[in-house]
Design a protein around this motif. Structure first.
Motif: not given
Lengths: 471, 286
Positions: B123-124, B236-238, B205-209, B69-74
């Motif tokens: 979740m990580v 993964i959110v990156t 699920l990885m949140d900006e790991p 999952l990509i995209g600008p902050s917020g």
């Protein structure tokens, strides 16, 4: 109206005193030097080292500080010099008097010269007081002259040095720093002074009663003869019953405050809604604000009879002043301490730690038991230790509810007495300050101090270790 | 007021579950480019109090693949991720509507136990958050609370295999009793991944790991993610475009709480259909 005139005359008195004059001079110095500083600041701008305020503050402090130090020194030293001079002048008369009469004479002279009533007056005393009055007059000239001279000299020097290159900011900061250091030294010195007085008075006590008897004696009854040769029971000063009583009550108190305080902290930090928390926390802290004397009569008049009634209905004999009543109420008193300290450390456990646990499928209670509490444990331990030392040092509740009988018992239904209670009873009323009975209070105080100090040091150590873990 | 909203939420959810039952067979055949659908979000909207953070997001997550999952902050990508194992439940003011399913089952169904869900969807987090316990106890935490093992030997084995899967075994096998907080940042993050693996989840699920890690530790974690794909489904959110391109098979681009574009990673990065996506991945925007 009377109040107003009193107030005005007080203000006038202040202004006309050397201190008032110095204050006025300082204000003048501030205005004058501010004008000079803004002048060259406008001219040179950024090249000037310090802002005008610092230049002005520097001159003001130069006008203010030396005379004030002089005044303090003068008011400390002058009476000693006066006394010495009076003693010298009337040496021949004083030689004929006993020590007590000598100090009485000097006191009378000083009292008369300040216009107070004296216990007895004689021609010699009147003459001496007139001599003292003349000395005081000279002293007052020296005081005024010295003050104003110092203010003017230092003020002029500082004013002349003010210029674009003067590092006024640095100098003002050094003065401020010195002031802060002095303030902290006062606090430290006071503590040291109290400890030293405890130690020295205790040493005097231990000359009369051996240390071993004090520490290991099983009997406490601090009766000593008031007059030499009076027939009375020989006093015994074994502190064990007092320590046992203190520990018993503290134990009961912690039995109440520990679990209740910790559980309420857990509820407040992890379960309660923010709304409830924002109401409950201040209310809990109000509990901490109730004067201990109120807790004391709550214990003596409400809880103690209640316990006694229950005990009797169960066929137990309960003393009307019992360790249980005092301990229970003391426990209630320290609940807020335990809960707010524990709440702080539980909140200090990072949310990410809780998230990690929830993310693995842990329930709230598993998270609290296995992650939050272990992480907060050092902080909780230190909270408990601080609460314990508070309970050990608590006085008012036990004075009112625990009793005076120094029973060596672990039965919470009997009356016991604590170290603090005995200190109070030893020092209440007219006392001789060199009997073993009175000095025993200092030894008890020292004992108490050592116990609570040890607990606090351990608690602080534990907290430090805990901090290292998270930084 | 609050009670009402919960009740209406429940009603809404049951309605949606019924809807899903009707829809899901047709769904599965309709859009299935690779592998079966592991999780899916349908019309997911999230509100923080009055503020809406996600607007009708639809996304399918395929089994044994890495979805980034990509995209600008917020933009709502972390919010969406946290919906997938209901971590948003922890936040009081957060409200989720829409339908999220795990293997066709509504995860916001009131009858479903959130604890069970989180055991299946691990979740990580962004910042490594090992518990202040030993390395062994960190890994054994999940298995213990879920009762996954019956005896000590089995637990030992699970700890070892989890650490091996996370590529940490060789580095820590001699100091399992030491505190997990004493490891380096990269090791801590791998410890957290091992900890998540130990509960035997289906989805991780990885949140900006890797955002708190140096490039070398990042490379290690990225290799690990690629390995883990064989056995797990990963979301993964990156913030790193290169990372998304390197590790993921599918990519979703979020912007202002909406998915602008989603599809195969190669397609998104080489031939984006939407202008905004193109601007973002080429660094002209965001």
């Amino acid at each position: 109206m009377q109040l107003l005139t009193d107030f005005t005359s007080a203000i006038l008195g202040l202004i006309l005193s050397p201190l008032g004059v110095v204050l006025l001079l300082a204000i003048v110095a501030y205005l004058v030097s501010m004008r000079k500083a803004t002048g060259f600041y406008a001219e040179h701008g950024r090249e000037v080292h310090s802002l005008p305020f610092y230049n002005a503050a520097y001159v003001t402090l130069a006008v203010f500080i030396p005379p004030v130090l002089f005044l303090i020194a003068f008011s400390l030293i002058a009476p000693m010099i006066f006394e010495m001079l009076v003693k010298n002048a009337y040496q021949s008369h004083l030689l004929t008097l006993s020590d007590f009469q000598k100090s009485n004479f000097i006191n009378n002279v000083f009292a008369l010269s300040s216009g107070n009533i004296t216990s007895k007056s004689s021609a010699l005393i009147t003459e001496a007081s007139q001599y003292l009055a003349s000395l005081k007059e000279v002293g007052s000239y020296i005081k005024w002259g010295g003050t104003i001279a110092l203010a003017v000299i230092f003020g002029c020097l500082a004013y002349r040095s003010v210029g674009p290159r003067l590092r006024a900011r640095n100098r003002v900061e050094i003065i401020v720093k010195t002031f802060l250091i002095i303030c902290s030294i006062i606090a430290v010195l006071t503590t040291i002074g109290i400890v030293l007085s405890l130690v020295f008075e205790s040493l005097r006590f231990f000359q009369k009663v051996p240390l071993s008897e004090f520490l290991f004696g099983m009997h406490w009854s601090p009766q000593t003869s008031i007059r030499p040769g009076q027939v009375s029971a020989e006093g015994s000063f074994g502190a064990i019953p007092l320590i046992a009583g203190t520990l018993l009550i503290t134990f009961i108190a912690m039995l109440v405050a520990g679990p209740i305080g910790l559980m309420s902290a857990i509820y407040l930090s992890d379960y309660a809604s923010p709304k409830f928390r924002s109401t409950a926390k201040p209310v809990l802290e109000i509990l901490a604000g109730i004067p201990t004397v109120v807790y004391g009569f709550f214990a003596a008049l409400t809880i103690a009879p209640l316990i006694r009634g229950w005990g009797e209905s169960l066929g137990l004999s309960v003393a009307s002043e019992s360790a249980l009543a005092a301990g229970l109420v003391m426990g209630i008193m320290i609940i807020p301490l335990v809960s707010s300290l524990s709440d702080d450390v539980i909140n200090a456990v990072p949310q990410s730690m809780r998230d990690g646990s929830y993310g693995l499928g842990a329930t709230k209670s598993e998270t609290i038991k296995q992650v939050v509490l272990p992480a907060a444990l050092p902080g909780i331990v230190s909270a408990m230790l601080l609460a314990t030392s508070r309970a050990i040092g608590e006085t008012m509740i036990v004075v009112m509810a625990a009793g005076l009988a120094a029973n060596l018992t672990i039965n919470p239904l009997e009356a016991v007495t604590t170290v603090t209670v005995q200190i109070v009873t030893l020092l209440v009323g007219d006392q001789e300050f060199d009997s073993a009975k009175t000095l025993a209070a200092f030894a008890l105080g020292l004992l108490l101090f050592i116990i609570t100090l040890t607990l606090n040091v351990i608690a602080l150590r534990v907290v430090q270790k805990y901090r290292e873990q998270y930084d | 007021m609050e009670v009402q909203s919960i009740e209406s939420k429940k009603a809404e959810q049951t309605r949606q579950v019924e809807q899903a039952k009707k829809m899901s067979p047709a769904e599965e055949t309709a859009s299935q480019p690779q592998g079966p659908i592991k999780m899916s979000g349908k019309d997911v909207s999230v509100f923080y109090g009055e503020k809406q953070a996600l607007f009708d997001v639809n996304l399918e997550i395929l089994e044994n693949s890495v979805t980034s999952l990509i995209g600008p902050s917020g933009c709502g990508k972390s919010t969406f991720l946290r919906c997938l194992n209901r971590m948003n439940d922890v936040i009081d003011i957060c409200r989720v509507s829409g339908l999220i399913t795990l293997e066709g089952e509504d995860i916001y169904n009131p009858e479903l136990d959130v604890v069970e869900l989180r055991a299946r969807v691990g979740m990580v987090f962004q910042k490594p958050n090992p518990f202040p316990k030993s390395i062994y106890d960190n890994i054994a935490y999940g298995p213990r609370i879920h009762g996954l093992t019956t005896d000590r030997a089995e637990l030992d084995e699970l700890v070892e295999s989890s650490l091996k899967k996370a590529g940490l075994w060789e580095e820590v096998k001699d100091r399992l009793t030491e505190s997990g907080t004493g490891l380096s940042g990269g090791q801590q993050q791998r410890l957290c991944i091992a900890r998540a693996i130990a509960t035997r989840p289906d989805v991780i699920l990885m949140d900006e790991p890797c955002s708190a890690l140096d490039p070398i530790a990042t490379a290690t974690i990225e290799e690990l993610i690629d390995d883990l794909r064989k056995n797990y489904t990963i979301v993964i959110v990156t913030h790193s475009m290169q990372q998304a391109a390197r590790v993921s098979q599918r990519t979703a681009f979020f912007h202002l709480g909406k998915i602008i574009e989603e599809g195969e990673t190669s397609q998104i990065f080489t031939n984006p259909r939407n202008k905004k996506t193109q601007d973002y991945i080429t660094g002209r925007y965001g």
